[in-house]
Write a protein that holds these residues in place. Sequence first.
Motif, mmCIF file in Angstrom:
data_model
loop_
_atom_site.group_PDB
_atom_site.id
_atom_site.type_symbol
_atom_site.label_atom_id
_atom_site.label_comp_id
_atom_site.label_asym_id
_atom_site.label_seq_id
_atom_site.Cartn_x
_atom_site.Cartn_y
_atom_site.Cartn_z
ATOM 1 N N MET A 162 0.830 -1.198 0.000
ATOM 2 C CA MET A 162 0.000 0.000 0.000
ATOM 3 C C MET A 162 0.870 1.255 0.000
ATOM 4 O O MET A 162 0.559 2.233 -0.699
ATOM 5 C CB MET A 162 -0.945 -0.010 1.197
ATOM 6 N N TRP A 163 1.935 1.236 0.761
ATOM 7 C CA TRP A 163 2.856 2.371 0.706
ATOM 8 C C TRP A 163 3.425 2.500 -0.709
ATOM 9 O O TRP A 163 3.567 3.614 -1.231
ATOM 10 C CB TRP A 163 3.990 2.199 1.707
ATOM 11 N N ASP A 164 3.759 1.385 -1.317
ATOM 12 C CA ASP A 164 4.296 1.414 -2.676
ATOM 13 C C ASP A 164 3.300 2.065 -3.638
ATOM 14 O O ASP A 164 3.681 2.836 -4.517
ATOM 15 C CB ASP A 164 4.608 -0.006 -3.160
ATOM 16 N N GLY A 165 2.012 1.736 -3.459
ATOM 17 C CA GLY A 165 0.996 2.267 -4.354
ATOM 18 C C GLY A 165 0.756 3.750 -4.195
ATOM 19 O O GLY A 165 0.139 4.383 -5.056
ATOM 20 N N LEU A 166 1.241 4.326 -3.098
ATOM 21 C CA LEU A 166 1.069 5.760 -2.848
ATOM 22 C C LEU A 166 2.380 6.525 -2.982
ATOM 23 O O LEU A 166 2.492 7.667 -2.532
ATOM 24 C CB LEU A 166 0.478 5.961 -1.448
ATOM 25 N N TYR A 173 2.730 10.025 -0.688
ATOM 26 C CA TYR A 173 1.819 11.167 -0.701
ATOM 27 C C TYR A 173 0.415 10.817 -0.224
ATOM 28 O O TYR A 173 -0.517 11.582 -0.471
ATOM 29 C CB TYR A 173 1.747 11.766 -2.103
ATOM 30 N N GLY A 174 0.261 9.719 0.481
ATOM 31 C CA GLY A 174 -1.071 9.386 0.961
ATOM 32 C C GLY A 174 -1.053 8.321 2.024
ATOM 33 O O GLY A 174 -0.081 7.576 2.184
ATOM 34 N N ILE A 175 -2.136 8.255 2.783
ATOM 35 C CA ILE A 175 -2.394 7.214 3.772
ATOM 36 C C ILE A 175 -3.584 6.406 3.254
ATOM 37 O O ILE A 175 -4.686 6.942 3.104
ATOM 38 C CB ILE A 175 -2.741 7.807 5.149
ATOM 39 N N SER A 341 -3.732 0.744 -6.151
ATOM 40 C CA SER A 341 -3.650 1.880 -7.075
ATOM 41 C C SER A 341 -4.301 3.120 -6.485
ATOM 42 O O SER A 341 -4.988 3.871 -7.165
ATOM 43 C CB SER A 341 -4.277 1.524 -8.423
ATOM 44 N N ALA A 342 -4.085 3.327 -5.192
ATOM 45 C CA ALA A 342 -4.458 4.586 -4.530
ATOM 46 C C ALA A 342 -5.938 4.897 -4.682
ATOM 47 O O ALA A 342 -6.329 6.011 -5.006
ATOM 48 C CB ALA A 342 -3.600 5.737 -5.054
ATOM 49 N N THR A 343 -6.791 3.921 -4.385
ATOM 50 C CA THR A 343 -8.222 4.051 -4.625
ATOM 51 C C THR A 343 -8.921 4.943 -3.611
ATOM 52 O O THR A 343 -9.812 5.709 -3.953
ATOM 53 C CB THR A 343 -8.874 2.656 -4.595
ATOM 54 N N THR A 344 -8.568 4.820 -2.326
ATOM 55 C CA THR A 344 -9.201 5.636 -1.284
ATOM 56 C C THR A 344 -8.164 5.926 -0.207
ATOM 57 O O THR A 344 -7.639 5.005 0.430
ATOM 58 C CB THR A 344 -10.456 4.956 -0.706
ATOM 59 N N ASN A 345 -7.879 7.200 -0.010
ATOM 60 C CA ASN A 345 -6.758 7.598 0.849
ATOM 61 C C ASN A 345 -7.030 8.948 1.502
ATOM 62 O O ASN A 345 -7.987 9.635 1.162
ATOM 63 C CB ASN A 345 -5.476 7.758 0.009
ATOM 64 N N GLN A 346 -6.131 9.307 2.399
ATOM 65 C CA GLN A 346 -6.060 10.682 2.903
ATOM 66 C C GLN A 346 -4.692 11.237 2.536
ATOM 67 O O GLN A 346 -3.677 10.528 2.627
ATOM 68 C CB GLN A 346 -6.239 10.745 4.423
ATOM 69 N N SER A 347 -4.673 12.489 2.119
ATOM 70 C CA SER A 347 -3.419 13.175 1.834
ATOM 71 C C SER A 347 -3.395 14.488 2.598
ATOM 72 O O SER A 347 -4.435 14.997 3.020
ATOM 73 C CB SER A 347 -3.278 13.432 0.329
#
Length: 513
Positions: A162-166, A173-175, A341-347
């Motif tokens: 998940m870190w890799d995908g962001l 750039y995202g959580i 692929s960074a579908t749902t995150n907080q930045s």
Amino acid sequence: MLKRKLGMTALALVAAAAMAGCSGGNGNGSSSGNGGDSSPSGSAPSSPASASASGSSELKPVELTWYYPLNQLQPDQQKVEDAINKIVKEKLNATVKLKPVVFGDYVQKMNTVLAASEKFDIMWTGYLIKPEELVRKGALMPLDDLINQYAPDLKADMPQYMWDGLTVDGKIYGIANQQINGTRYGFIIQKRFADKYQLDTSSIKKLEDLEPFLEKLKQGEPDIIPFNGFVNTALRDETYWGLPGLDDHFYVKIGDPTYKLYRYPEEELNLYRLMSKWYKAGYIYKDAATAKMNDYVAKGQIAVDFNNVLKPGVEAEVKAKNGGNDVIVVPISDWFTNGYSATTNQSISRTSPNPERAMMLLNLVNTDPELYNLLCNGIEGEHYEKKPEGYIVPAADTKYRPNVDWVFGNVFNSYLKEGQPQNVWEETKKINETAELNPVGGFHFNSEPVVTEIANLNAVWGEYKKGIQTGTLDFDKTWPSLYEKLKEAGEDKYVAEVTKQFEEFLKSKGLKQ
């Protein structure tokens, strides 16, 4: 085995709302690059984290601002925000101003906020508004050092993929909001209609198989909308994998060792044609392109909804959105994934006045079940009741029920909803581990060389996409002029850049000589 990619777009919003865990998915990622020692896989400095863990007395008071999307604004929003701030004040000596925006307005709202360089702290990013594109615009703050210093618990809990995908250019750039990270698409159907018309669900293998049932609904249920009208245009049969993180119109054929790239293949265009056919047949609401379809869903007036995350326990979540009507699910694919692929995150915004405290808040939301469920469900005893069996039931007249747990944080901290199996999270994690992996799911596109062209192409699609996805625009009559506008907007330059970077990716992964 069905191997498909359904990348969600803004026009799968109603499907996303119905899916409750939206997001079309992703699972065992395979991307590259972290920020060296500052990546979440490295060791974290201890002093700031330990200071925040010991209490808020040494922290100056601050107010944070958080933008995120919802299906509908909630009447008791302020009451819940006040309850949230009691916890946040005690633990972080901060308060948070929640800024929900309805899904259909979220992209436009955030583009306005970002263009004005408004000072705010946290924003939801994902399939609607991609972190990578925001990074290229200079809108987001790199998080590596903040994660190491202020979110050690979150860092340890999040899988590396998940870190890799962001990660963009070696920086995070995202959580990620941890949830189902696979995709299985199909239909959510109100049970009362499936029973009444004796629907044989085993006969539904593809979209077209639903037509006889839709015709019965049209003839027999004059006050019901047979089909929602929002099907994602990246839907595929056994022919293609899609490239994630782009605009849902790039594909490679399954099993093709050359990984030749396809743009707008005929199979995709045929899906638009099918929606035109269904619209003309009266299966789709006449104003589907402009109406607020969530209102019809909430009243139980839509019989069949398309969904691309038919996850364990989705029936219980979707029932709540369908006027309390029981539903059944009819999948027409197996589980597959693009990685993450960074579908749902907080930045965190580049303009954030308090990025350190913003990261502390994100750490708290993802590790404190009480705070997280307050965001998701409201106040116990007022907005919901917790049953002895371990699940929660919303109050009959509740004024706070967002029903989008996946927007806020780690859904594995969610209270069980009535009807969800006790092992729902174990089964969800199992899917994340076993879903079939897209061999090109780790491709990350650098949009910087064509950022102008992407903006122009998005503007063109914004004019047409709802119309062709719902069939309200006749596709064969619309496509020639639409394609001409895409060409004028920079289609050729964009495709050339994607192709160039994709070829480089294939060589770097040893998939092509």
